[in-house]
Design an enzyme around this catalytic site. Structure first.
Site, PDB file in Angstrom:
ATOM      1  N   GLY A 295       0.854  -1.146  -0.032  1.00 27.60           N
ATOM      2  CA  GLY A 295      -0.064  -0.246  -0.087  1.00 27.60           C
ATOM      3  C   GLY A 295       0.682   1.199  -0.013  1.00 27.60           C
ATOM      4  N   LYS A 296       2.013   1.331  -0.748  1.00 31.80           N
ATOM      5  CA  LYS A 296       2.855   2.493  -0.715  1.00 31.80           C
ATOM      6  C   LYS A 296       2.621   3.224  -1.664  1.00 31.80           C
ATOM      7  CE  LYS A 296       6.653   0.199   1.958  1.00 31.80           C
ATOM      8  NZ  LYS A 296       8.163  -0.594   2.085  1.00 31.80           N
TER       9      LYS A 296
END
Length: 356
Positions: A295-296
C-alpha cells in the site's frame, strides 16, 4: 496498451546538435531504450508532479552533500519543487561544512588509506575532508549550537534541522551554501531518518555525559510525515538511492491504511534512482511495483519509474530539466503547518477509528 503487442513509438536514428539544450537531451534519452529511456521518462514525470502541484518529498541517501549536490537541492527548494525532505544525518552534517567555509576537496580513490590517516585526511571515495580543520571544527559548532536546547523535552528531527538552519544562517560564513538554511527560510521540513547513525547524534554525546537528556519523539515524526501525505491532493517522492530515507517516505502509506485505516492508498508518483539490485531482497533495491503490495503506491502500473543509475549522474539531469521548463511554484511551507496537519489526522482517526 497491451505491452505484448508490436506497437509503441518508433526509435529514431538519434542525431546530436551542438545547439541542443537540456530539454533536447532529455528527449534523446526518452526516445531511446534501457536506462537512458527510464531517465528521460523520469525527468518528464518529475515535471508532471510539479505541474499537478503534487506535494513532493525528496529522499537522500548516500553521500550526496559531500560532492556539492546540496546546492542543487537548495535551488529546487527555492523554486518550490521540493516540499519536504527525508535524509541521512550525514548529508545534513556534511552540508554544514560548505556554510561554515570548511575545506572539502577532490582527492583520489586509488590511495593508501594508512597514509591518509597519518595525514589526518578522511576519505569518502574520492572526496577528501580534513580531520581537524573540517570535522573537528564542525563538531565544535554542533556541540555549541545544541548545548542548551532540546533537553528534558521531546523533539523531532524536523525541529532539530529547523534550529540548525536558523542558527547556521546567523553564524555561518556562507549561509547561502546550505540547503538546510534554505529549508529553514522556506519552511521545508527536513527529517533525519536515522539520527543516531550520524555525527549529529555523536556530538550530543558530550552533553548526555553531563546528564542532559535528549528525547527524540520518533513516533510523532512518522505521524507528521503521514499527515503531510494525508493532507495532499497528490503526493510524490523523488528518491536518490534507497536505504532508510526511501522507506521512511514510503511507509506513510502503510501507516495511513494498515494501521490508521484511512484508505489513503499511498503515493501517486515515485521516481527512484538506484544502483541496488531487487533480487537480494533489500529495501534499497526493492522495485516500486513491490511497494503496491504494502500500500505504498496508488498504482503499480503507472506514475512510477526506476532509473538504475548513479544518482550523481542522473539527479542533476532531472533537476536541470525541471528548472529549465517548469514555472516556479509557491512554497507550501509545510513546517509551519505541521501541527495543523497532525491535528487533522488525529481528529479524523478518533472520529472514525475503523476507517471505511
Amino acid at each position: 496498451m497491451d505491452p505484448h503487442k508490436f506497437h509503441g513509438k518508433d526509435i529514431p536514428h538519434i542525431k546530436l546538435d551542438p545547439k541542443m539544450n537540456i530539454e533536447d537531451l532529455v528527449e534523446v534519452f526518452a526516445n531511446s531504450g534501457f536506462n537512458g529511456r527510464q531517465l528521460g521518462e523520469a525527468a518528464k514525470l518529475y515535471a508532471k508532479m510539479i505541474e499537478e502541484d503534487a506535494t513532493i518529498c525528496l529522499t537522500i541517501s548516500g553521500a550526496m552533500t559531500p560532492v556539492g549536490f546540496g546546492g542543487i537541492i537548495k535551488t529546487l527548494i527555492e523554486r518550490g519543487f521540493v516540499d519536504w525532505i527525508v535524509t541521512t544525518g550525514a548529508n545534513v552534517y556534511h552540508e554544514d561544512h560548505f556554510a561554515l567555509g570548511l575545506p572539502v576537496k577532490q582527492g583520489s580513490f586509488d590511495v593508501d588509506d594508512m597514509k591518509l590517516y597519518e595525514n589526518e585526511i578522511v576519505r569518502i571515495r574520492d572526496v577528501y575532508i580534513k580531520f581537524e580543520e573540517t570535522l573537528e571544527a564542525e563538531d565544535q559548532t554542533i556541540q555549541k549550537m545544541f548545548a542548551d536546547d532540546f533537553q528534558d523535552k521531546s523533539f523531532t528531527t524536523a525541529e532539530f534541522c529547523n534550529l540548525l538552519g536558523k542558527r547556521s544562517k546567523k553564524i555561518a560564513k556562507h549561509p547561502e551554501k546550505s540547503f538546510i538554511t534554505t529549508a529553514y527560510d522556506y519552511d521545508v521540513p527536513v527529517y533525519i531518518s536515522t539520527m543516531k547513525d550520524s555525527s549529529l547524534a555523536l556530538n550530543l554525546a558530550v552533553h548526555r555525559l553531563e546528564d542532559k537528556k535528549f528525547d527524540l519523539d520518533f513516533v510523532r515524526e512518522i505521524i507528521e510525515q503521514a499527515a503531510i501525505v494525508y493532507d495532499s491532493k497528490k503526493s510524490g517522492i523523488l528518491e536518490l538511492g534507497g536505504g532508510v530515507p526511501k522507506n521512511t517516505a514510503q511507509q506513510t502509506g502503510p501507516l495511513l491504511d494498515q494501521i490508521l485505516r484511512r484508505n489513503d492508498g499511498g503515493q501517486e508518483y515515485i521516481i527512484q534512482i538506484t544502483d541496488a539490485r531487487p533480487d537480494t531482497g533489500g529495501l534499497s533495491g526493492a522495485t516500486l511495483q513491490e511497494g503496491k503490495s504494502w500500500g505504498k503506491i496508488q498504482d503499480s502500473h503507472e506514475g512510477i519509474i526506476t532509473v538504475y543509475a548513479d544518482a550523481t549522474i542522473a539527479f542533476p539531469i532531472l533537476a536541470l530539466y525541471v528548472l529549465s521548463n517548469q514555472k516556479e511554484r509557491k512554497p507550501k511551507r509545510l513546517y509551519k503547518k505541521i501541527d495543523q496537519l497532525y491535528d487533522k489526522l488525529s481528529k479524523d482517526y478518533f472520529n472514525n477509528p475503523k476507517g471505511g
